[in-house]
Design a protein around this motif. Structure first.
Motif, mmCIF file in Angstrom:
data_model
loop_
_atom_site.group_PDB
_atom_site.id
_atom_site.type_symbol
_atom_site.label_atom_id
_atom_site.label_comp_id
_atom_site.label_asym_id
_atom_site.label_seq_id
_atom_site.Cartn_x
_atom_site.Cartn_y
_atom_site.Cartn_z
ATOM 1 N N ALA A 9 60.579 63.274 53.335
ATOM 2 C CA ALA A 9 59.210 63.711 53.040
ATOM 3 C C ALA A 9 58.437 62.642 52.293
ATOM 4 C CB ALA A 9 59.247 65.007 52.223
ATOM 5 N N LEU A 10 59.115 61.957 51.371
ATOM 6 C CA LEU A 10 58.437 60.908 50.596
ATOM 7 C C LEU A 10 58.006 59.764 51.495
ATOM 8 C CD1 LEU A 10 57.703 60.507 47.632
ATOM 9 C CD2 LEU A 10 59.834 59.243 47.334
ATOM 10 N N VAL A 11 58.865 59.363 52.423
ATOM 11 C CA VAL A 11 58.521 58.277 53.346
ATOM 12 C C VAL A 11 57.348 58.676 54.236
ATOM 13 C CG1 VAL A 11 59.339 56.948 55.334
ATOM 14 C CG2 VAL A 11 60.810 57.233 53.338
ATOM 15 N N ILE A 12 57.364 59.898 54.763
ATOM 16 C CA ILE A 12 56.294 60.348 55.663
ATOM 17 C C ILE A 12 54.960 60.434 54.926
ATOM 18 C CG2 ILE A 12 55.475 62.285 57.054
ATOM 19 C CD1 ILE A 12 58.388 62.894 57.736
ATOM 20 N N VAL A 13 54.972 61.095 53.766
ATOM 21 C CA VAL A 13 53.714 61.308 53.041
ATOM 22 C C VAL A 13 53.120 59.981 52.566
ATOM 23 C CG1 VAL A 13 52.732 62.273 50.931
ATOM 24 C CG2 VAL A 13 54.248 63.659 52.338
ATOM 25 N N LEU A 14 53.941 59.120 51.993
ATOM 26 C CA LEU A 14 53.412 57.848 51.489
ATOM 27 C C LEU A 14 52.949 56.952 52.636
ATOM 28 C CD1 LEU A 14 55.813 56.959 48.539
ATOM 29 C CD2 LEU A 14 53.558 58.008 48.466
ATOM 30 N N SER A 15 53.618 56.997 53.775
ATOM 31 C CA SER A 15 53.188 56.189 54.920
ATOM 32 C C SER A 15 51.834 56.666 55.438
ATOM 33 C CB SER A 15 54.236 56.254 56.036
ATOM 34 O OG SER A 15 55.467 55.714 55.604
ATOM 35 N N VAL A 16 51.650 57.977 55.500
ATOM 36 C CA VAL A 16 50.357 58.514 55.940
ATOM 37 C C VAL A 16 49.265 58.203 54.916
ATOM 38 C CG1 VAL A 16 49.084 60.625 56.454
ATOM 39 C CG2 VAL A 16 51.382 60.316 57.362
ATOM 40 N N MET A 17 49.581 58.348 53.632
ATOM 41 C CA MET A 17 48.594 58.048 52.595
ATOM 42 C C MET A 17 48.239 56.566 52.595
ATOM 43 S SD MET A 17 47.761 60.879 51.167
ATOM 44 C CE MET A 17 46.875 60.249 49.743
ATOM 45 N N ASN A 18 49.223 55.707 52.836
ATOM 46 C CA ASN A 18 48.942 54.277 52.953
ATOM 47 C C ASN A 18 48.015 54.006 54.128
ATOM 48 O OD1 ASN A 18 50.579 53.626 50.764
ATOM 49 N ND2 ASN A 18 52.372 53.220 52.023
ATOM 50 N N GLY A 19 48.272 54.689 55.248
ATOM 51 C CA GLY A 19 47.408 54.513 56.406
ATOM 52 C C GLY A 19 45.988 54.973 56.148
ATOM 53 N N PHE A 66 53.403 51.489 57.212
ATOM 54 C CA PHE A 66 54.669 51.350 56.492
ATOM 55 C C PHE A 66 54.581 50.163 55.532
ATOM 56 C CE2 PHE A 66 56.032 53.229 60.632
ATOM 57 C CZ PHE A 66 56.442 54.455 60.123
ATOM 58 N N ASP A 67 54.994 50.404 54.309
ATOM 59 C CA ASP A 67 55.015 49.371 53.276
ATOM 60 C C ASP A 67 56.477 49.078 52.944
ATOM 61 O OD1 ASP A 67 54.899 47.809 51.003
ATOM 62 O OD2 ASP A 67 53.219 48.882 50.117
ATOM 63 N N GLY A 68 56.946 47.875 53.346
ATOM 64 C CA GLY A 68 58.342 47.523 53.130
ATOM 65 C C GLY A 68 58.753 47.562 51.676
ATOM 66 N N THR A 69 57.888 47.068 50.802
ATOM 67 C CA THR A 69 58.197 47.079 49.367
ATOM 68 C C THR A 69 58.320 48.499 48.847
ATOM 69 O OG1 THR A 69 56.989 44.998 49.087
ATOM 70 C CG2 THR A 69 57.425 46.288 47.105
ATOM 71 N N GLN A 70 57.429 49.357 49.304
ATOM 72 C CA GLN A 70 57.462 50.755 48.877
ATOM 73 C C GLN A 70 58.734 51.455 49.356
ATOM 74 O OE1 GLN A 70 54.505 53.756 50.490
ATOM 75 N NE2 GLN A 70 53.581 53.350 48.510
ATOM 76 N N ILE A 129 61.732 53.200 47.094
ATOM 77 C CA ILE A 129 62.225 54.572 47.278
ATOM 78 C C ILE A 129 63.744 54.572 47.367
ATOM 79 C CG2 ILE A 129 62.280 56.530 48.865
ATOM 80 C CD1 ILE A 129 59.388 55.870 49.606
ATOM 81 N N VAL A 130 64.295 53.668 48.171
ATOM 82 C CA VAL A 130 65.757 53.604 48.350
ATOM 83 C C VAL A 130 66.442 53.230 47.043
ATOM 84 C CG1 VAL A 130 67.618 52.369 49.518
ATOM 85 C CG2 VAL A 130 65.602 53.090 50.812
ATOM 86 N N ILE A 131 65.926 52.190 46.374
ATOM 87 C CA ILE A 131 66.558 51.724 45.138
ATOM 88 C C ILE A 131 66.463 52.784 44.045
ATOM 89 C CG2 ILE A 131 66.382 50.012 43.284
ATOM 90 C CD1 ILE A 131 65.501 47.986 45.401
ATOM 91 N N ALA A 132 65.298 53.439 43.920
ATOM 92 C CA ALA A 132 65.127 54.466 42.885
ATOM 93 C C ALA A 132 66.051 55.657 43.137
ATOM 94 C CB ALA A 132 63.674 54.930 42.840
#
Length: 398
Positions: free
Chosen positions: A42-52, A359-363, A367-370
Motif C-alpha cells: 500500500a505504501l508503494v502504491i500510494v506514494l507512487s501515485v502521489m509522486n505522479g 516511481f522514485d528509486g530513492t523512496q 521504504i525497504v530499509i526502514a
C-alpha cells in the motif's frame, strides 16, 4: 534444499518452516507477515501515485510560470546581464523583465493590474502562447499591451481598444500639479489564464515598460529565471545573496498548493506506515511466544555448546526472514499493481480519470530499509529473552 553455513540461520529456517504446536503463535506470525506485505504494498502504491500527481502538477502549473524573478536591491541590471553575472547551472533560461503595479483606465472604469515588460519571447516558456505572434504584437515603440481576461471583462476592453496605463509609484510635476506617469496603450490581445492571479497580469514590450518606468534602454529591473527543476529555488540564495539581491519565486503564487500536496503525501505515508508498525508488533509477539515454546530446545542447544550470542542470532534471523520475505513480496506487488493501476481501476470504473504514476528509486529504497530496520529492532527483545534462558532452569522438570 537450501544450504546454510551458519548454524543459527539453519535453525531459524527450520523453526520458520516447521509447524509449531502453538497454533496461536503461528497465526500471529502469519498475521505479521501478511501485515508487512500489505503495508509495504500500500505504501508503494500510494506514494507512487502521489509522486505522479505532484509531478503532473509541477509540469502543468509551473511549466508556464516564471520560477523566480531576481532583482538587485540597489539600481538596475545591465541589459547584457547574462554576460556579466554568472548564472547557476540549473537555470534553463533567463530573460530581462521590467514590471510594476499599475492602474488601468478605460472609458468604462478603472482597475488594478501588474504590467510585465518582456522580450526574447522565444526563450521564455512562460510566454509560449502558440496562437499569438508575440514579436509582432509586442513590437518596440508600438505601445501594445496583452491584457488578462479578468481585467478585460472588468473594464469592457476588446482588441483594438485604448487603455490608459498609470504608474502611481512614479509621478511627475506639471502646471496642474503632481500627476502619475501615464501612457495610452492599444489592446493587442486578451489572454485567458488558468488562475485569477494570472488574469490580473498584463504584458507589454520590455522597452515600452522601461520608458514608462524611466529606466534607460540599456538596463532592466530584473531577470525572469526558468529552472530545470522548480524545487531548486531553495538553492538560489547560494548564488544571489540576500544582502545584494531580492528574489521572488513561484511559491508566492502556488506555494500553498504544493505545500498541501506534500503534506497530504506525508500524512498518507504516515497512516499507511502504521500498518507496518502493527505488523512488526505482531512479530514481537510471535517471537516471544516461540521463545516460550522452545525453551527446552534452547536449553539443550546450550548444553551442547551453543553460545548465548548464537541463541540470539536464531531469533534475530527468524524475525528477519519474516521481514525480508514480507518486504520484498510487498514491494514487488506494490510496483506491479501501481504499474497497472489504471487498467485495474478501469475494470471497476470505466469512466475513472487516469492516475499518473511515478516511481522514485530513492523512496523505494527508504521504504525497504526502514521496514527491515524496524523488523530488526523488533527481534532484539525476544532474542535477548531467549539468550537469558538458563539450561538448568528450563530442564528442571523435563
Amino acid at each position: 534444499m537450501v544450504k546454510f553455513s551458519s548454524v543459527p540461520l539453519f535453525i531459524a529456517w527450520r523453526y520458520w518452516r516447521s509447524k509449531s504446536a502453538d497454533r496461536f503463535g503461528r497465526v500471529v506470525t502469519w498475521l505479521g507477515s501478511i501485515g508487512i506485505v500489505l503495508g509495504v504494498m500500500a505504501l508503494v502504491i500510494v506514494l507512487s501515485v502521489m509522486n505522479g500527481l505532484q509531478q503532473q502538477q509541477k509540469d502543468n502549473v509551473l511549466s508556464t510560470l516564471p520560477h523566480a524573478v531576481i532583482q538587485p536591491l540597489d539600481g538596475n541590471l545591465a541589459a547584457d546581464f547574462k554576460l556579466r553575472q554568472p548564472l547557476p547551472p540549473f537555470v534553463q533560461s533567463a530573460v530581462g523583465i521590467n514590471n510594476s503595479d499599475v492602474i488601468l483606465q478605460s472609458t468604462t472604469g478603472i482597475g488594478a493590474a501588474r504590467i510585465i515588460g518582456v522580450t526574447d519571447v522565444a526563450d521564455d516558456p512562460a510566454l509560449a502562447w502558440d496562437e499569438l505572434d508575440l514579436p509582432q504584437l509586442l513590437a518596440p515603440s508600438d505601445y501594445h499591451i496583452l491584457i488578462g481576461a479578468a481585467v478585460a471583462n472588468e473594464l469592457k476592453l476588446q482588441v483594438g481598444d485604448k487603455v490608459r496605463v498609470m504608474l502611481a509609484a512614479n509621478s511627475q510635476y506639471t502646471p496642474f500639479g503632481r500627476v502619475p506617469v501615464q501612457r495610452l496603450f492599444t489592446v493587442a490581445a486578451v489572454l485567458h489564464g488558468d488562475s485569477s492571479s494570472d488574469q490580473r497580469q498584463v504584458y507589454a514590450n520590455l522597452q515600452d515598460v522601461g520608458r514608462l518606468l524611466r529606466i534607460p534602454p540599456e538596463e532592466v529591473q530584473g531577470v525572469r529565471l526558468l529552472l530545470d527543476d522548480p524545487f531548486k529555488i531553495t538553492e538560489l540564495p547560494d548564488y544571489f545573496p540576500a544582502s545584494e539581491w531580492k528574489i521572488a519565486d513561484w511559491r508566492e503564487q502556488k506555494g500553498e498548493f504544493f505545500q498541501a500536496v506534500a503534506m497530504e503525501k506525508n500524512m498518507m505515508g504516515l497512516l499507511i506506515g502504521l500498518i507496518i508498525v502493527v505488523a512488526i508488533a505482531n512479530i514481537v509477539t510471535s517471537l516471544s511466544l516461540m521463545v516460550l515454546d522452545k525453551q527446552g530446545e534452547i536449553a539443550i542447544l546450550q548444553t551442547q555448546g551453543m553460545k548465548k550470542r548464537q541463541v540470539m542470532q536464531i531469533f534475530i534471523f527468524q524475525g528477519l526472514l519474516v521481514g525480508v520475505i514480507g518486504t520484498l513480496l510487498g514491494c514487488g506487488l506494490g510496483l506491479l499493481l501501481a504499474e497497472f493501476i489504471n487498467p485495474i481501476i478501469g475494470v471497476f470504473n470505466p469512466g475513472a480519470v487516469a492516475l499518473p504514476v511515478l516511481f522514485d528509486g530513492t523512496q523505494l529504497m527508504l521504504i525497504v530499509i526502514a521496514t527491515l530496520g524496524l523488523t530488526l529492532l523488533s527481534t532484539l527483545y525476544p532474542a535477548y529473552r531467549a539468550a537469558k534462558i538458563e539450561p538448568a532452569d528450563a530442564l528442571r522438570y523435563e
